[in-house]
Design a protein around this motif. Structure first.
Motif, PDB file in Angstrom:
ATOM      1  N   ILE A 121      -8.281  -4.057   8.039  1.00  0.00           N
ATOM      2  CA  ILE A 121      -8.045  -4.626   6.713  1.00  0.00           C
ATOM      3  C   ILE A 121      -7.095  -3.693   5.977  1.00  0.00           C
ATOM      4  CG2 ILE A 121     -10.261  -5.831   6.560  1.00  0.00           C
ATOM      5  CD1 ILE A 121     -11.221  -3.557   4.731  1.00  0.00           C
ATOM      6  N   GLY A 122      -6.393  -4.238   5.001  1.00  0.00           N
ATOM      7  CA  GLY A 122      -5.457  -3.383   4.282  1.00  0.00           C
ATOM      8  C   GLY A 122      -4.799  -4.093   3.132  1.00  0.00           C
ATOM      9  N   ALA A 123      -3.710  -3.497   2.653  1.00  0.00           N
ATOM     10  CA  ALA A 123      -2.988  -4.010   1.501  1.00  0.00           C
ATOM     11  C   ALA A 123      -1.496  -3.854   1.748  1.00  0.00           C
ATOM     12  CB  ALA A 123      -3.407  -3.280   0.229  1.00  0.00           C
ATOM     13  N   GLN A 124      -0.701  -4.612   0.992  1.00  0.00           N
ATOM     14  CA  GLN A 124       0.738  -4.550   1.142  1.00  0.00           C
ATOM     15  C   GLN A 124       1.428  -4.790  -0.197  1.00  0.00           C
ATOM     16  OE1 GLN A 124       1.699  -7.618   3.982  1.00  0.00           O
ATOM     17  NE2 GLN A 124       1.211  -9.294   2.594  1.00  0.00           N
ATOM     18  N   GLY A 125       2.656  -4.314  -0.296  1.00  0.00           N
ATOM     19  CA  GLY A 125       3.435  -4.501  -1.504  1.00  0.00           C
ATOM     20  C   GLY A 125       4.905  -4.674  -1.159  1.00  0.00           C
ATOM     21  N   LEU A 126       5.626  -5.396  -2.018  1.00  0.00           N
ATOM     22  CA  LEU A 126       7.040  -5.658  -1.780  1.00  0.00           C
ATOM     23  C   LEU A 126       7.769  -5.748  -3.108  1.00  0.00           C
ATOM     24  CD1 LEU A 126       8.709  -8.147   0.660  1.00  0.00           C
ATOM     25  CD2 LEU A 126       9.175  -8.367  -1.783  1.00  0.00           C
ATOM     26  N   TYR A 127       9.000  -5.218  -3.122  1.00  0.00           N
ATOM     27  CA  TYR A 127       9.880  -5.396  -4.285  1.00  0.00           C
ATOM     28  C   TYR A 127      11.283  -5.676  -3.779  1.00  0.00           C
ATOM     29  CZ  TYR A 127      12.576  -4.654  -8.494  1.00  0.00           C
ATOM     30  OH  TYR A 127      13.437  -4.830  -9.548  1.00  0.00           O
ATOM     31  N   GLN A 128      11.939  -6.662  -4.385  1.00  0.00           N
ATOM     32  CA  GLN A 128      13.287  -7.019  -3.972  1.00  0.00           C
ATOM     33  C   GLN A 128      14.127  -7.361  -5.185  1.00  0.00           C
ATOM     34  OE1 GLN A 128      14.162  -9.176  -0.181  1.00  0.00           O
ATOM     35  NE2 GLN A 128      14.812 -10.814  -1.540  1.00  0.00           N
ATOM     36  N   ASN A 129      15.344  -6.847  -5.213  1.00  0.00           N
ATOM     37  CA  ASN A 129      16.283  -7.095  -6.312  1.00  0.00           C
ATOM     38  C   ASN A 129      17.600  -7.546  -5.694  1.00  0.00           C
ATOM     39  OD1 ASN A 129      18.012  -7.066  -8.489  1.00  0.00           O
ATOM     40  ND2 ASN A 129      17.302  -5.115  -9.289  1.00  0.00           N
ATOM     41  N   PHE A 130      17.958  -8.800  -5.953  1.00  0.00           N
ATOM     42  CA  PHE A 130      19.191  -9.359  -5.398  1.00  0.00           C
ATOM     43  C   PHE A 130      20.094  -9.788  -6.537  1.00  0.00           C
ATOM     44  CE2 PHE A 130      21.641 -13.069  -3.848  1.00  0.00           C
ATOM     45  CZ  PHE A 130      22.404 -12.426  -2.882  1.00  0.00           C
ATOM     46  N   LYS A 152      14.776 -11.245  -8.949  1.00  0.00           N
ATOM     47  CA  LYS A 152      13.930 -10.105  -8.628  1.00  0.00           C
ATOM     48  C   LYS A 152      12.554 -10.629  -8.249  1.00  0.00           C
ATOM     49  CE  LYS A 152      16.106  -7.003 -12.027  1.00  0.00           C
ATOM     50  NZ  LYS A 152      15.848  -6.160 -13.230  1.00  0.00           N
ATOM     51  N   SER A 153      11.909  -9.959  -7.310  1.00  0.00           N
ATOM     52  CA  SER A 153      10.554 -10.338  -6.928  1.00  0.00           C
ATOM     53  C   SER A 153       9.753  -9.092  -6.608  1.00  0.00           C
ATOM     54  CB  SER A 153      10.551 -11.291  -5.725  1.00  0.00           C
ATOM     55  OG  SER A 153      11.188 -10.694  -4.617  1.00  0.00           O
ATOM     56  N   GLY A 154       8.552  -9.039  -7.139  1.00  0.00           N
ATOM     57  CA  GLY A 154       7.643  -7.943  -6.861  1.00  0.00           C
ATOM     58  C   GLY A 154       6.260  -8.489  -6.624  1.00  0.00           C
ATOM     59  N   GLY A 155       5.606  -8.049  -5.555  1.00  0.00           N
ATOM     60  CA  GLY A 155       4.306  -8.617  -5.235  1.00  0.00           C
ATOM     61  C   GLY A 155       3.379  -7.642  -4.542  1.00  0.00           C
ATOM     62  N   LEU A 156       2.083  -7.953  -4.633  1.00  0.00           N
ATOM     63  CA  LEU A 156       1.029  -7.209  -3.961  1.00  0.00           C
ATOM     64  C   LEU A 156       0.128  -8.188  -3.235  1.00  0.00           C
ATOM     65  CD1 LEU A 156      -0.014  -4.659  -6.757  1.00  0.00           C
ATOM     66  CD2 LEU A 156       1.359  -4.164  -4.715  1.00  0.00           C
ATOM     67  N   GLY A 157      -0.487  -7.733  -2.137  1.00  0.00           N
ATOM     68  CA  GLY A 157      -1.361  -8.637  -1.412  1.00  0.00           C
ATOM     69  C   GLY A 157      -2.336  -7.907  -0.502  1.00  0.00           C
ATOM     70  N   LEU A 158      -3.213  -8.684   0.124  1.00  0.00           N
ATOM     71  CA  LEU A 158      -4.219  -8.172   1.045  1.00  0.00           C
ATOM     72  C   LEU A 158      -3.904  -8.626   2.471  1.00  0.00           C
ATOM     73  CD1 LEU A 158      -7.434  -8.896  -1.070  1.00  0.00           C
ATOM     74  CD2 LEU A 158      -6.170  -6.737  -0.882  1.00  0.00           C
ATOM     75  N   VAL A 159      -4.414  -7.870   3.446  1.00  0.00           N
ATOM     76  CA  VAL A 159      -4.134  -8.154   4.852  1.00  0.00           C
ATOM     77  C   VAL A 159      -5.419  -8.034   5.661  1.00  0.00           C
ATOM     78  CG1 VAL A 159      -2.708  -7.589   6.850  1.00  0.00           C
ATOM     79  CG2 VAL A 159      -1.868  -7.068   4.540  1.00  0.00           C
ATOM     80  N   ALA A 160      -5.630  -8.994   6.566  1.00  0.00           N
ATOM     81  CA  ALA A 160      -6.677  -8.895   7.586  1.00  0.00           C
ATOM     82  C   ALA A 160      -5.999  -9.083   8.937  1.00  0.00           C
ATOM     83  CB  ALA A 160      -7.753  -9.953   7.372  1.00  0.00           C
ATOM     84  N   ALA A 183       1.029 -11.893  -3.804  1.00  0.00           N
ATOM     85  CA  ALA A 183       1.011 -12.437  -5.157  1.00  0.00           C
ATOM     86  C   ALA A 183       2.191 -11.845  -5.926  1.00  0.00           C
ATOM     87  CB  ALA A 183      -0.309 -12.106  -5.845  1.00  0.00           C
ATOM     88  N   TYR A 184       3.238 -12.635  -6.101  1.00  0.00           N
ATOM     89  CA  TYR A 184       4.424 -12.192  -6.841  1.00  0.00           C
ATOM     90  C   TYR A 184       4.187 -12.425  -8.335  1.00  0.00           C
ATOM     91  CZ  TYR A 184       6.783 -12.148  -2.313  1.00  0.00           C
ATOM     92  OH  TYR A 184       7.139 -11.879  -1.017  1.00  0.00           O
TER      93      TYR A 184
END
Length: 228
Positions: A121-130, A152-160, A183-184
């Motif tokens: 299990i874990g977590a993830q994050g992403l940010y993008q600016n175009f 622009k997009s920034g998000g956080l989420g969960l992982v299984a 979740a952006y």
């Protein structure tokens, strides 16, 4: 595997050549370093890459895929930078020529913790600016007409995740399942609020001499995503 690696150079260097409508004809290379944190962990790789194209576009990035704590923890991270110049004689079949400049900056990270057997299990994050702009005022009008906008997009989420593959790069047996969401949100630096859900399933079965049967099913669901 660690004893075999110690007898060989841990450095990986390879050229890159590709051609596509976005970048044109691009040349570059990738350099990486392989490392084992302990005898039970999978090989970790740290790499950088860069490409330059005949359209004066530049793409570069750095990434890390790690396994440590006897493969009880995994971390994937990467950053990408791109300056992309496009010269279309006929943009998307509109019959209108277009020259545009795009500036991309992106970063992503995913952390996984082994909870039992092959389950993580874990977590993830992403940010993008175009950012994108035309080379002339007319090009800007074309971009505005067809609805191409900076975002622009920034998000956080969960992982299984379940991973029983014998090798991440060239698996011959085992199965892999990854279920995650992102979740952006505007509060994370994005332009819009929306959600993305993904399910990635892969199955590998060895048969014959050196043959592998592979099956993959990938699904994703987007809720209220912006149109760009």
């Amino acid at each position: 595997e660690s004893s075999l690696l110690s007898e060989k150079s841990p450095w990986l260097i390879a050229p890159i050549f590709n051609s596509n409508p976005k970048l044109g004809t691009a040349f570059g290379g990738i350099g990486g370093y392989l490392h084992y944190f302990d005898e039970k962990s999978r090989p970790s790789i740290f790499a950088v890459t860069a490409q330059y194209s005949n359209t004066d576009s530049i793409i570069g990035g750095a990434q890390a895929r790690t396994s440590f704590d006897e493969d009880g923890q995994r971390l994937i991270a990467g950053v990408v930078y791109g300056y992309i110049k496009n010269d279309y004689d006929d943009y998307l079949g509109t019959g209108v020529p277009l020259k545009s400049n795009g500036d991309l900056r992106s970063g992503i990270v995913r952390y996984l913790y082994r909870v039992k057997d092959n389950w993580f299990i874990g977590a993830q994050g992403l940010y993008q600016n175009f950012a994108i702009s035309g080379e002339t005022d007319f090009d800007d009008v074309v971009l505005d007409t067809v609805g191409v906008e900076p975002y622009k997009s920034g998000g956080l989420g969960l992982v299984a995740q379940h991973d029983s593959r014998d090798n991440e790069n060239t698996p011959t047996q085992g199965w892999y399942l990854n279920v995650n969401n992102m979740a952006y949100r505007e509060s994370l630096g994005g332009d819009n609020d929306f959600d993305v859900y993904r399910i990635d399933f892969r199955y590998y079965m060895q048969h014959g001499k050196g043959h592998v049967f592979a099956l993959r099913q990938l699904n994703h669901l987007t809720n209220d995503a912006p149109t760009v």
